[in-house]
Design a protein around this motif. Structure first.
Motif, PDB file in Angstrom:
ATOM      1  N   ASP A   1       0.878  -1.170  -0.095  1.00 42.89           N
ATOM      2  CA  ASP A   1       0.006   0.082   0.053  1.00 42.89           C
ATOM      3  C   ASP A   1       0.898   1.367  -0.141  1.00 42.89           C
ATOM      4  OD1 ASP A   1      -2.274  -1.936   0.173  1.00 42.89           O
ATOM      5  OD2 ASP A   1      -2.287  -1.546   2.591  1.00 42.89           O
ATOM      6  N   VAL A   2       0.291   2.431  -0.544  1.00 42.47           N
ATOM      7  CA  VAL A   2       0.947   3.664  -0.485  1.00 42.47           C
ATOM      8  C   VAL A   2      -0.182   4.550  -0.076  1.00 42.47           C
ATOM      9  CG1 VAL A   2       2.809   2.914  -2.345  1.00 42.47           C
ATOM     10  CG2 VAL A   2       0.662   3.811  -3.049  1.00 42.47           C
ATOM     11  N   PRO A   3       0.303   5.923   0.072  1.00 44.34           N
ATOM     12  CA  PRO A   3      -0.569   6.787   0.651  1.00 44.34           C
ATOM     13  C   PRO A   3      -1.747   7.392  -0.849  1.00 44.34           C
ATOM     14  CG  PRO A   3       1.270   7.574   1.371  1.00 44.34           C
ATOM     15  CD  PRO A   3       1.845   6.308   0.473  1.00 44.34           C
ATOM     16  N   GLY A   4      -2.957   6.849  -0.470  1.00 42.66           N
ATOM     17  CA  GLY A   4      -3.961   7.188  -1.646  1.00 42.66           C
ATOM     18  C   GLY A   4      -4.120   5.892  -2.464  1.00 42.66           C
ATOM     19  N   GLY A   5      -3.485   4.716  -1.952  1.00 42.07           N
ATOM     20  CA  GLY A   5      -3.591   3.414  -2.959  1.00 42.07           C
ATOM     21  C   GLY A   5      -3.324   2.119  -2.468  1.00 42.07           C
ATOM     22  N   TYR A   6      -4.493   1.289  -2.025  1.00 44.52           N
ATOM     23  CA  TYR A   6      -4.307   0.061  -1.607  1.00 44.52           C
ATOM     24  C   TYR A   6      -3.615  -0.719  -2.820  1.00 44.52           C
ATOM     25  CZ  TYR A   6      -7.214   0.871   2.527  1.00 44.52           C
ATOM     26  OH  TYR A   6      -7.538   1.676   3.488  1.00 44.52           O
ATOM     27  N   GLY A   7      -2.241  -1.401  -2.434  1.00 50.55           N
ATOM     28  CA  GLY A   7      -1.858  -2.076  -3.526  1.00 50.55           C
ATOM     29  C   GLY A   7      -1.312  -1.301  -4.681  1.00 50.55           C
ATOM     30  N   GLY A   8      -1.043   0.171  -4.264  1.00 46.75           N
ATOM     31  CA  GLY A   8      -0.627   0.910  -5.289  1.00 46.75           C
ATOM     32  C   GLY A   8       1.176   0.537  -5.822  1.00 46.75           C
ATOM     33  N   GLY A   9       1.488   0.138  -5.003  1.00 47.30           N
ATOM     34  CA  GLY A   9       2.949  -0.249  -5.295  1.00 47.30           C
ATOM     35  C   GLY A   9       4.144   0.709  -4.977  1.00 47.30           C
ATOM     36  N   SER A  10       5.337   0.242  -4.640  1.00 46.62           N
ATOM     37  CA  SER A  10       6.395   1.093  -4.576  1.00 46.62           C
ATOM     38  C   SER A  10       7.702   0.499  -4.921  1.00 46.62           C
ATOM     39  CB  SER A  10       6.428   1.841  -3.172  1.00 46.62           C
ATOM     40  OG  SER A  10       6.563   0.900  -2.435  1.00 46.62           O
ATOM     41  N   VAL A  11       9.023   1.128  -5.004  1.00 43.94           N
ATOM     42  CA  VAL A  11      10.076   0.639  -5.182  1.00 43.94           C
ATOM     43  C   VAL A  11      11.081   1.148  -4.332  1.00 43.94           C
ATOM     44  CG1 VAL A  11      12.059   0.079  -6.852  1.00 43.94           C
ATOM     45  CG2 VAL A  11       9.772   0.212  -7.628  1.00 43.94           C
TER      46      VAL A  11
ATOM     47  N   CYS B   1      19.431   5.313   0.745  1.00 45.47           N
ATOM     48  CA  CYS B   1      18.165   4.553   0.316  1.00 45.47           C
ATOM     49  C   CYS B   1      17.281   5.634  -0.332  1.00 45.47           C
ATOM     50  CB  CYS B   1      17.286   4.340   1.788  1.00 45.47           C
ATOM     51  SG  CYS B   1      17.790   2.833   2.640  1.00 45.47           S
ATOM     52  N   GLN B   2      16.584   5.055  -1.060  1.00 41.63           N
ATOM     53  CA  GLN B   2      15.452   5.827  -1.871  1.00 41.63           C
ATOM     54  C   GLN B   2      14.036   5.112  -1.994  1.00 41.63           C
ATOM     55  OE1 GLN B   2      16.847   6.341  -5.966  1.00 41.63           O
ATOM     56  NE2 GLN B   2      16.196   8.266  -6.215  1.00 41.63           N
ATOM     57  N   TYR B   3      12.973   5.809  -1.864  1.00 41.04           N
ATOM     58  CA  TYR B   3      11.509   5.234  -1.895  1.00 41.04           C
ATOM     59  C   TYR B   3      11.062   5.847  -2.958  1.00 41.04           C
ATOM     60  CZ  TYR B   3       7.146   4.183  -0.175  1.00 41.04           C
ATOM     61  OH  TYR B   3       5.814   3.677  -0.018  1.00 41.04           O
ATOM     62  N   LEU B   4      10.365   5.023  -4.122  1.00 41.21           N
ATOM     63  CA  LEU B   4       9.957   5.579  -5.145  1.00 41.21           C
ATOM     64  C   LEU B   4       8.262   5.181  -5.232  1.00 41.21           C
ATOM     65  CD1 LEU B   4      12.571   4.668  -7.689  1.00 41.21           C
ATOM     66  CD2 LEU B   4      12.449   6.757  -6.440  1.00 41.21           C
ATOM     67  N   THR B   5       7.536   6.188  -5.485  1.00 42.91           N
ATOM     68  CA  THR B   5       5.988   5.834  -5.751  1.00 42.91           C
ATOM     69  C   THR B   5       5.549   6.717  -7.029  1.00 42.91           C
ATOM     70  OG1 THR B   5       5.045   7.536  -4.501  1.00 42.91           O
ATOM     71  CG2 THR B   5       5.524   5.524  -3.221  1.00 42.91           C
ATOM     72  N   GLN B   6       4.441   6.458  -7.194  1.00 43.01           N
ATOM     73  CA  GLN B   6       3.936   7.257  -8.420  1.00 43.01           C
ATOM     74  C   GLN B   6       3.352   8.663  -7.885  1.00 43.01           C
ATOM     75  OE1 GLN B   6       1.422   4.224 -10.410  1.00 43.01           O
ATOM     76  NE2 GLN B   6       2.133   5.536 -12.222  1.00 43.01           N
ATOM     77  N   ASP B   7       3.491   9.115  -6.497  1.00 43.01           N
ATOM     78  CA  ASP B   7       3.086  10.612  -6.082  1.00 43.01           C
ATOM     79  C   ASP B   7       4.477  11.111  -6.184  1.00 43.01           C
ATOM     80  OD1 ASP B   7       0.528  10.290  -5.940  1.00 43.01           O
ATOM     81  OD2 ASP B   7       0.534  10.080  -3.641  1.00 43.01           O
ATOM     82  N   ASP B   8       5.666  10.663  -6.570  1.00 45.86           N
ATOM     83  CA  ASP B   8       6.779  11.284  -6.578  1.00 45.86           C
ATOM     84  C   ASP B   8       6.614  12.070  -8.058  1.00 45.86           C
ATOM     85  OD1 ASP B   8       9.770  11.942  -7.621  1.00 45.86           O
ATOM     86  OD2 ASP B   8      10.133  10.773  -5.793  1.00 45.86           O
ATOM     87  N   PRO B   9       7.006  13.518  -7.728  1.00 43.42           N
ATOM     88  CA  PRO B   9       6.836  14.465  -9.021  1.00 43.42           C
ATOM     89  C   PRO B   9       7.561  13.894 -10.334  1.00 43.42           C
ATOM     90  CG  PRO B   9       7.848  15.691  -7.481  1.00 43.42           C
ATOM     91  CD  PRO B   9       7.462  14.298  -6.516  1.00 43.42           C
ATOM     92  N   GLY B  10       8.703  13.241 -10.082  1.00 43.37           N
ATOM     93  CA  GLY B  10       9.441  12.727 -11.258  1.00 43.37           C
ATOM     94  C   GLY B  10       8.995  11.451 -11.925  1.00 43.37           C
ATOM     95  N   ILE B  11       8.160  10.998 -11.379  1.00 38.11           N
ATOM     96  CA  ILE B  11       7.577   9.716 -11.868  1.00 38.11           C
ATOM     97  C   ILE B  11       6.130   9.804 -12.491  1.00 38.11           C
ATOM     98  CG2 ILE B  11       6.954   7.108 -11.304  1.00 38.11           C
ATOM     99  CD1 ILE B  11       8.928   7.368  -9.091  1.00 38.11           C
TER     100      ILE B  11
ATOM    101  N   GLY C   1       1.620  -1.034   4.706  1.00 34.75           N
ATOM    102  CA  GLY C   1       2.345  -2.185   4.645  1.00 34.75           C
ATOM    103  C   GLY C   1       3.205  -2.395   3.496  1.00 34.75           C
ATOM    104  N   LEU C   2       4.769  -1.996   3.544  1.00 36.73           N
ATOM    105  CA  LEU C   2       5.488  -1.801   2.664  1.00 36.73           C
ATOM    106  C   LEU C   2       5.458  -3.201   1.688  1.00 36.73           C
ATOM    107  CD1 LEU C   2       7.339  -0.131   1.011  1.00 36.73           C
ATOM    108  CD2 LEU C   2       8.993  -0.794   2.605  1.00 36.73           C
ATOM    109  N   LEU C   3       5.352  -4.319   2.228  1.00 37.63           N
ATOM    110  CA  LEU C   3       5.630  -5.381   1.759  1.00 37.63           C
ATOM    111  C   LEU C   3       6.870  -5.518   0.677  1.00 37.63           C
ATOM    112  CD1 LEU C   3       2.089  -6.703  -0.248  1.00 37.63           C
ATOM    113  CD2 LEU C   3       3.457  -7.885   1.770  1.00 37.63           C
ATOM    114  N   MET C   4       7.950  -5.083   1.536  1.00 34.06           N
ATOM    115  CA  MET C   4       9.248  -4.881   0.709  1.00 34.06           C
ATOM    116  C   MET C   4       9.836  -6.221   0.261  1.00 34.06           C
ATOM    117  SD  MET C   4      12.604  -2.968   2.025  1.00 34.06           S
ATOM    118  CE  MET C   4      13.284  -4.241   3.042  1.00 34.06           C
TER     119      MET C   4
END
Length: 521
Positions: free
Chosen positions: A94-104, A119-129, A511-514
């Motif tokens: 999960d990510v803010p605003g999205g169950y199962g949204g996914g991250s890297v 470290c670096q944490y990437l989601t689609q809410d990042d302005p560069g993605i 839950g990051l589910l890393m």
């Protein structure tokens, strides 16, 4: 987390729980010390939030002394070009605003044993993605590390399912992964006997046309499923090409889920071939031994893919590719399914100049001399992740295989990773080792999913591939990745680096589910 989150997490595990490859696949990361939240300048309008010092308490290492700096091994991911191998872990959580949204989660190597610098944490809410966090986008479920534009920095390609399946590339740079673009015009899979391929799209990287540039495949059976490198900075491939749909595995197989892709040179011609995995729709009540999980082979070439009619491969639920007998031709390593195969067996189909041939195989299981541990007695203890690499430094690819208890309804029990050594005669039980999640501090009783994804890469350049094992956890157990140093005797339990989800993101209630997706390295 409310009930809807639980349901999405369960759905994500059913869809992607057996994926691991490595991802090779595949897939640690390092960059200049920049504060969290800063943006790296690039030639695009927006940059990705820069790598930062990992979260307090999120990284723990038992390494006793630093290892000398060495250049990054050939083929290892190095997103910032500093000579220290890096790795990226797809989470699918999960990510803010999205169950199962996914991250890297990206870990930048320090060149200090299995140490991590930042470290670096990437989601689609990042302005560069491209895109934005949303439910069930599963951003990063597949991740592929390759230098896709030929500038000397490893780039990261990730699959995403926001509105339709597509691919996002994040460009490597001196400061690390710096800007993301969506590959235009990607197409989904078209397999006549496939079961809802839209929800099971896969991404894999390799050089499938032999021109020396890494390519991507995203669309089995599509007329433009082959995305040819080098890629432009706007994500446009140099060209596209067809990827044939595999032949129907048997007349009685009417539908099959499309599960995974592997790439490797299985005929020794210097061009990567493609292996695809499927799970036939035989119904939920079919016993494990009777499940049909066909494996298909497509031979890469300068003029496109071909399907050799005389290549028949055993059914399998997972695979990896590496040269375990050192003859210069990659071999296909499988976790077999059906028939008399044991749940903890590994089968090697050896590569030849004519491709993989099922008439020359080796199967290693708990009854093989030298292999420790007893055969698991329940169906929830199945090898569901595989990776290859030279751990002991003898020039032969070794194999690691993970057996997590990934099924959310599964019985509690041990979660293990098995190490098997390659050699001049191929795979054997000599030197085999077994790693239990409990021994490394994973949550007991099968709640950590230790071994959900495994990978092998030489993080410190000492000639020994190090073992990456993910334990994505659950609603109640934090996700963790373990980095075990490679030695002449296989992976070591001394000098282990432990990466928890808090190293990357400590958002309350998510839950990051890393490592629940693939590992790119």
């Amino acid at each position: 987390m409310d009930g809807s989150g639980d349901q999405v997490e369960a759905a994500s595990r059913r869809r992607f729980g057996k994926r691991a490859r490595v991802i090779g696949g595949g897939a640690a990361v390092v960059a200049l010390a920049l504060a969290a939240g800063m943006v790296i300048a690039d030639d695009g309008p927006a940059g990705i939030a820069a790598p930062y010092g990992c979260g307090a308490g999120g990284v723990h290492s038992t390494a006793s002394s630093p290892a000398p700096d060495r250049p990054a091994p050939d083929g290892a991911a190095d997103f910032d070009g500093d000579g220290h191998p890096d790795l990226a872990l797809g989470s699918m959580g999960d990510v803010p605003g999205g169950y199962g949204g996914g991250s890297v989660a990206v870990a930048y190597g320090a060149g200090d044993g299995t140490g991590i610098a930042r470290c670096q944490y990437l989601t689609q809410d990042d302005p560069g993605i491209p895109g934005a966090n949303r439910d069930e986008a599963f951003f990063g479920s597949d991740v592929v590390a390759r230098d896709l534009d030929g500038d000397g920095y490893t780039d990261l390609a990730a699959s995403v399912f926001d509105w339709k399946p597509s691919v996002i590339i994040m460009w490597g740079s001196e400061g690390g992964l710096s800007r993301g673009v969506r590959v235009p015009g990607t197409d989904g899979s078209h397999v006549a006997w496939g079961d809802d391929p839209l929800l099971d799209e896969q991404l894999v990287g390799g050089d499938f046309d032999g021109d020396g540039h890494p390519d991507l495949i995203f669309g089995l059976g599509s007329g433009k499923g082959l995305l040819k490198g080098p890629f432009e900075r706007d994500g446009t491939p140099a060209g596209t090409g067809p990827v044939p749909a595999p032949r129907r595995p048997a007349p009685h197989v009417r539908h099959a889920n499309y599960d995974d892709l592997l790439a490797g040179d299985l005929d020794g011609d210097g061009i990567d071939d493609l292996v695809s995995f499927h799970d036939a729709d035989t119904g939920p009540e079919v016993p494990w031994r009777d499940r049909t999980q066909p494996v298909s082979y497509l031979r890469g070439g300068r003029d496109g893919f071909t399907q050799p009619r005389d290549t028949r491969l055993p059914d399998a639920g997972e695979g990896a590719i590496g040269d375990v007998d050192g003859d210069g031709v990659d071999d296909l390593v499988l976790s077999p399914r059906g028939g008399d195969a044991s749940r903890s067996s590994v089968t090697v189909v050896y590569g030849t100049q004519d491709g993989p041939r099922a008439r020359r195989t080796t199967t290693v299981d708990r009854d093989t001399p030298g292999v420790p541990g007893a055969e698991p007695q329940d169906e929830d203890a199945v090898l569901t992740s595989l990776a290859t690499g030279d751990v002991n430094g003898d020039g032969y690819a070794d194999v690691v295989a993970g057996a997590p208890r990934w099924d959310v309804y599964g019985e509690p029990g041990p979660e293990e990773v098995l190490f098997l050594a390659g050699g001049p005669d191929g795979l054997s039980g000599e030197g085999a080792r077994l790693f239990d999640g409990d021994d490394l501090g994973a949550a007991p009783g099968g709640d950590a999913n230790f071994g959900a994804a495994v990978g092998l890469t030489d993080l410190d350049g000492d000639g020994h591939a190090d073992l990456v094992v993910t334990a994505p956890g659950s609603d109640t157990v934090d996700g963790v990745a373990y980095l075990l140093p490679g030695t002449a005797n296989g992976p070591a339990t001394q000098g282990v680096t432990r990466l928890s989800g808090d190293a990357f993101d400590d958002t309350e209630g998510l839950g990051l589910l890393m490592g629940g997706g693939e590992v790119a390295l």
